[in-house]
Design an enzyme around this catalytic site. Structure first.
Site, short mmCIF file in Angstrom:
data_model
loop_
_atom_site.label_atom_id
_atom_site.label_comp_id
_atom_site.label_asym_id
_atom_site.label_seq_id
_atom_site.Cartn_x
_atom_site.Cartn_y
_atom_site.Cartn_z
N CYS A 1 6.39 4.50 9.34
CA CYS A 1 7.01 3.65 8.31
C CYS A 1 8.37 4.05 7.78
O CYS A 1 9.20 3.17 7.54
CB CYS A 1 6.04 3.50 7.15
SG CYS A 1 4.58 2.57 7.65
N LYS B 1 8.19 -1.65 -2.41
CA LYS B 1 7.57 -0.88 -1.32
C LYS B 1 8.63 -0.28 -0.40
O LYS B 1 8.59 0.90 -0.06
CB LYS B 1 6.62 -1.79 -0.53
CG LYS B 1 6.03 -1.17 0.70
CD LYS B 1 5.16 0.07 0.40
CE LYS B 1 4.98 0.91 1.64
NZ LYS B 1 4.21 2.12 1.40
N GLU C 1 0.84 -1.20 0.00
CA GLU C 1 0.00 0.00 0.00
C GLU C 1 0.88 1.25 0.00
O GLU C 1 1.84 1.33 0.74
CB GLU C 1 -0.91 -0.02 1.24
CG GLU C 1 -1.90 1.11 1.30
CD GLU C 1 -2.65 1.31 -0.02
OE1 GLU C 1 -3.32 0.36 -0.45
OE2 GLU C 1 -2.54 2.38 -0.62
P1 NAD Z 1 -1.72 -0.67 12.68
O1 NAD Z 1 -0.89 -1.00 13.86
O2 NAD Z 1 -2.52 0.60 12.67
O3 NAD Z 1 -2.77 -1.86 12.43
C1 NAD Z 1 -2.45 -3.20 12.47
C2 NAD Z 1 -3.59 -3.97 13.15
O4 NAD Z 1 -3.35 -5.37 13.00
C3 NAD Z 1 -3.72 -3.72 14.65
O5 NAD Z 1 -5.00 -3.20 14.93
C4 NAD Z 1 -3.49 -5.10 15.29
O6 NAD Z 1 -4.32 -5.33 16.41
C5 NAD Z 1 -3.86 -6.03 14.15
N1 NAD Z 1 -3.28 -7.38 14.24
C6 NAD Z 1 -1.97 -7.72 14.38
N2 NAD Z 1 -1.83 -9.06 14.37
C7 NAD Z 1 -3.07 -9.58 14.21
C8 NAD Z 1 -3.57 -10.93 14.12
N3 NAD Z 1 -2.73 -11.97 14.15
N4 NAD Z 1 -4.91 -11.10 14.00
C9 NAD Z 1 -5.74 -10.03 13.95
N5 NAD Z 1 -5.32 -8.76 14.03
C10 NAD Z 1 -4.00 -8.52 14.14
O7 NAD Z 1 -0.77 -0.70 11.41
P2 NAD Z 1 -0.91 0.11 10.03
O8 NAD Z 1 -0.39 1.50 10.21
O9 NAD Z 1 -2.27 -0.10 9.47
O10 NAD Z 1 0.15 -0.65 9.15
C11 NAD Z 1 -0.08 -1.98 8.71
C12 NAD Z 1 0.96 -2.35 7.67
O11 NAD Z 1 0.83 -1.50 6.53
C13 NAD Z 1 2.41 -2.20 8.14
O12 NAD Z 1 3.17 -3.22 7.58
C14 NAD Z 1 2.82 -0.85 7.56
O13 NAD Z 1 4.20 -0.81 7.33
C15 NAD Z 1 2.07 -0.83 6.26
N6 NAD Z 1 1.75 0.52 5.76
C16 NAD Z 1 1.33 1.50 6.60
C17 NAD Z 1 0.98 2.75 6.09
C18 NAD Z 1 0.51 3.87 7.00
O14 NAD Z 1 0.33 4.97 6.51
N7 NAD Z 1 0.26 3.65 8.27
C19 NAD Z 1 1.02 2.97 4.71
C20 NAD Z 1 1.44 1.94 3.87
C21 NAD Z 1 1.79 0.71 4.41
C1 UGA Z 2 4.63 7.65 3.65
C2 UGA Z 2 4.62 7.58 2.12
O1 UGA Z 2 4.44 8.88 1.59
C3 UGA Z 2 3.51 6.65 1.63
O2 UGA Z 2 3.57 6.54 0.21
C4 UGA Z 2 3.66 5.28 2.27
O3 UGA Z 2 2.60 4.44 1.89
C5 UGA Z 2 3.67 5.45 3.78
O4 UGA Z 2 4.74 6.34 4.18
C6 UGA Z 2 3.89 4.17 4.52
O5 UGA Z 2 4.40 3.22 3.98
O6 UGA Z 2 3.53 4.21 5.69
P1 UGA Z 2 3.25 8.94 5.51
O7 UGA Z 2 4.37 8.53 6.39
O8 UGA Z 2 1.88 8.68 5.95
O9 UGA Z 2 3.41 8.24 4.07
O10 UGA Z 2 3.36 10.51 5.21
P2 UGA Z 2 4.33 11.40 4.28
O11 UGA Z 2 3.51 12.43 3.63
O12 UGA Z 2 5.16 10.58 3.40
O13 UGA Z 2 5.25 12.12 5.35
C7 UGA Z 2 6.22 11.41 6.10
C8 UGA Z 2 7.04 12.38 6.92
O14 UGA Z 2 7.91 13.15 6.09
C9 UGA Z 2 6.20 13.39 7.70
O15 UGA Z 2 6.73 13.59 8.97
C10 UGA Z 2 6.31 14.63 6.85
O16 UGA Z 2 6.09 15.81 7.57
C11 UGA Z 2 7.72 14.52 6.35
N1 UGA Z 2 7.98 15.29 5.12
C12 UGA Z 2 7.37 14.95 3.96
C13 UGA Z 2 8.86 16.35 5.15
O17 UGA Z 2 9.44 16.67 6.19
N2 UGA Z 2 9.10 17.05 3.99
C14 UGA Z 2 8.49 16.73 2.82
O18 UGA Z 2 8.75 17.42 1.80
C15 UGA Z 2 7.60 15.66 2.80
#
Ligand code: NAD
Ligand code: UGA
Length: 461
Positions: free
Chosen positions: A276, A220, A165
């Site tokens: 992340c 990713k 994602e």
């Molecule tokens: P999160 O911690 O918000 O959510 C994960 C959920 O999974 C939790 O609610 C937890 O209770 C649940 N869980 C864990 N093990 C489980 C199991 N065995 N059965 C049922 N539920 C279970 O995490 P997130 O921020 O949504 O991130 C999830 C993944 O997506 C990570 O690998 C992260 O790197 C990736 N990711 C995150 C973002 C972001 O913006 N947060 C963006 C892209 C990718």
């Molecule tokens: C980032 C990526 O942008 C997503 O594509 C990815 O899916 C995600 O991580 C993930 O894997 O979790 P996110 O962390 O939610 O998304 O937010 P960003 O907009 O990327 O910002 C990340 C950090 O960088 C923030 O603290 C932001 O303030 C900082 N940032 C961003 C800067 O300091 N300068 C910039 O020009 C851009």
């Protein structure tokens, strides 16, 4: 493939699982989507008016679909049994102990999903890695599933796909609605097609990229590493600008107009945060090391080191400017979230900045439109940082935070911070009144006219 395709289950109702599945439910009314999570409180909140995460536009979509074709439940077993397509969207944090501590991804939640699917699957299923994982994780999941199937003497098939994602918090609904691309990696073309058909309900086919499993998993990590690298690069230049009289905003504009560089992700800041960037780069560093690529590992490690340096350099400058001590001084911090439009505080730069200020004796008064003190305290605790709650106060309004303060420190770029009446804040502050803009977002000339001593980031005085 011989699987029915009208039911989707997502394991993990977090920042990714929730918005992603809500979008699929909205765009594909013919599908039934169930999100399961072992965290009862989280599921309760998904089923209430107060969703567990703040994301612009999310509430509307959840309200439109919940109870129709979108369901939130703690019944993982039933979710797995009834679905033909299962997304794993669980957390993959950095390991805090053992081999690879502080760098490798902790895959215990992903592994437990594999084992749970093996336990409850009653027929063949497509299993999709939505979580961000190290390269070759699909192989591990496949082994857990096939070994258990063989031990039980069964003949069910499990097709593993990687579908990372790319949404960013704060813009998740827009990112999901109009993604730059959707990436699907797999070994079986029919399984890939099933998932591609789901996305094709709203994503143009030419934006649905398909690759082999390993390219998808690795892409990713690389996407996040490259994005974070831009921030660390411009932040390193911000330091040089402060020493030389250049203005990092002007430099960013000047280089960003080169179409090969591009204007996005060049905002110098107090440092990147979020759950992340750091975790994924450290994971990439660890993978490089595992393959004996020490130079490659060191290259990416520097992106994280630069980020830590930026946070401490910014805070040191605050303390230095305030006559080398902030002991017993009230400091108003505007913004605690790691970026605007989210209440998420995971790895927020505010953590290190506030910690350093408090260690120097400051009384930090934070105002953030979405973050509550409980979440901030949990994050401090997660990082083993002790907080004296007499030194960390969350204010109900920016006025309250600034009243009697020696300095205002802007840490998050919330739009509303631009609209405040800084003259009224200034009048009630100690003099000289300092303002440190960690996001370079305010009108500095106007603030100087009011009487503030303004420290813009990356701008020589
Ligand atoms: P999160 O911690 O918000 O959510 C994960 C959920 O999974 C939790 O609610 C937890 O209770 C649940 N869980 C864990 N093990 C489980 C199991 N065995 N059965 C049922 N539920 C279970 O995490 P997130 O921020 O949504 O991130 C999830 C993944 O997506 C990570 O690998 C992260 O790197 C990736 N990711 C995150 C973002 C972001 O913006 N947060 C963006 C892209 C990718
Ligand atoms: C980032 C990526 O942008 C997503 O594509 C990815 O899916 C995600 O991580 C993930 O894997 O979790 P996110 O962390 O939610 O998304 O937010 P960003 O907009 O990327 O910002 C990340 C950090 O960088 C923030 O603290 C932001 O303030 C900082 N940032 C961003 C800067 O300091 N300068 C910039 O020009 C851009």
């Amino acid at each position: 493939l011989g699987v029915r395709l009208n039911r989707i289950c997502c394991i993990g109702a977090g920042y990714v699982g929730g918005p992603t599945m809500a979008t699929i439910a909205l765009k594909c009314p013919q599908l039934e989507v169930v999100i399961v999570d072992m965290n009862e409180d989280r599921i309760k909140r998904w089923n209430s008016d107060e969703l567990p995460i703040y994301e612009p536009g999310l509430t509307e979509v959840v309200k439109a679909c919940r109870g129709k074709n979108l369901f939130f439940s703690t019944d993982v077993k039933k979710g797995i049994e009834e679905a033909d397509i299962i997304f794993a969207s669980v957390n993959t944090p950095t390991k805090t102990q053992g081999v690879g501590k502080g760098r490798a991804a902790d895959l215990r939640f992903i592994e437990s999903v594999g084992r749970t699917i093996a336990q409850y699957a009653n027929r063949s299923k497509i299993v999709i890695e939505k979580s961000t994982v190290p390269i070759k994780t699909a192989e591990a999941i496949a082994r857990v599933l096939s070994a258990n199937e063989a031990a039980a003497g069964g003949s069910k098939n499990f097709w593993i796909l990687s579908n990372p994602e790319f949404l960013a918090e704060g813009t998740a609904m827009k990112d999901l609605d109009e993604p730059d691309r959707v990436l699907i990696g797999g070994q079986d073309q029919d399984a890939i097609q099933v998932l591609a058909d789901v996305y094709a309900n709203w994503v143009p086919r030419d934006r649905i990229l398909t690759t082999n499993l390993w390219s998808s998993e690795l892409s990713k990590l690389v996407a996040n590493a490259m994005l974070a690298q831009r921030v660390s690069s411009i932040n390193s230049i911000s330091r040089l600008c402060e020493r030389t009289g250049a203005d990092v905003k002007e430099v960013a504009r000047a280089i960003g107009t080169d179409s090969r560089i591009g204007p996005k992700f060049l905002n110098a800041s107090v440092g990147f945060g979020g759950s992340c960037f750091q975790k994924d780069i450290l994971n990439l560093v660890y993978i490089c090391q595992q393959f004996g690529l020490e130079e490659c590992a060191a290259y990416w490690q520097q992106v994280v080191d630069m980020n830590d340096y930026q946070k401490t350099a910014f805070t040191s400058k605050i303390i230095q400017s305030l006559f080398n001590t902030v002991t017993k001084k009230k400091i108003a911090v505007l913004g605690f979230a790691f970026k605007k439009d989210t209440g998420d505080v995971r790895e927020t730069p505010a953590l290190m900045v506030c910690d350093m200020l408090m260690k120097d004796g400051a009384i930090v008064h934070v105002y953030d439109p979405k973050v509550v003190i409980e979440d901030a305290l949990t994050e401090f605790k997660y990082h083993d940082l002790e907080v004296n709650t007499n030194q960390l106060i969350f204010s109900k309004s920016p006025q309250e935070a600034c009243d009697g303060a020696h300095a205002i420190v802007v840490l998050t770029e919330w739009d509303e911070f631009k609209t405040y009446d800084y003259k009224s804040f200034y009048d009630k502050m100690m003099k000289p009144a300092f303002l440190f803009d960690g996001r370079n977002m305010l009108d500095h000339a106007a603030l100087v006219d009011i009487g503030f001593e303004v420290h813009a980031l990356g701008k020589g005085q």
